[in-house]
Design a protein around this motif. Structure first.
Motif, PDB file in Angstrom:
ATOM      1  N   LYS A   1       0.893  -1.287  -0.074  1.00  0.00           N
ATOM      2  CA  LYS A   1       0.185   0.040  -0.020  1.00  0.00           C
ATOM      3  C   LYS A   1       0.794   1.219  -0.223  1.00  0.00           C
TER       4      LYS A   1
ATOM      5  N   CYS B   1      -8.457   3.937  -3.068  1.00  0.00           N
ATOM      6  CA  CYS B   1      -7.247   4.492  -2.912  1.00  0.00           C
ATOM      7  C   CYS B   1      -7.321   6.249  -3.784  1.00  0.00           C
TER       8      CYS B   1
ATOM      9  N   LEU C   1      -4.842   8.610   3.671  1.00  0.00           N
ATOM     10  CA  LEU C   1      -4.358   7.198   3.387  1.00  0.00           C
ATOM     11  C   LEU C   1      -3.655   6.187   4.175  1.00  0.00           C
TER      12      LEU C   1
END
Length: 93
Positions: A15, A53, A63
């Motif tokens: 991520k 996202c 985020l």
């Protein structure tokens, strides 16, 4: 899901890498996230999350944290693959 957790299992993209790609490259459309180590171009499981996202980044949402646990995410992918929705690249060779 934490930043150092895998988002795209097919290409082992974390991520954090996606978040950094968003910050540095500022893609115009979600599909441009595929330029980040091929994310989203394997089995397809992560595509909805990549789009989320992208939308969150565009909206200025932090985020670093989100509402899905790593365990929920990985179990969801396992169910997705078991149901025949997408074939990971390692199984296409």
């Amino acid at each position: 899901m934490e930043l150092d957790e895998t988002l795209c299992y097919c290409f082992h993209v974390k991520k954090r890498k996606i978040v950094n790609h968003l910050r540095v490259h500022r893609p115009i459309v979600p599909s441009q996230l595929s330029e980040c180590a091929g994310a989203g171009t394997g089995c397809g499981w992560c595509v909805p999350y990549l789009k989320k996202c992208f939308r969150d980044f565009q909206a200025g949402v932090d985020l670093n944290h989100d509402d899905i646990s790593t365990q929920e995410y990985s179990q969801g992918r396992a169910s997705y693959i078991a149901a025949g929705h997408g074939t990971p690249p390692s199984q296409t060779r």
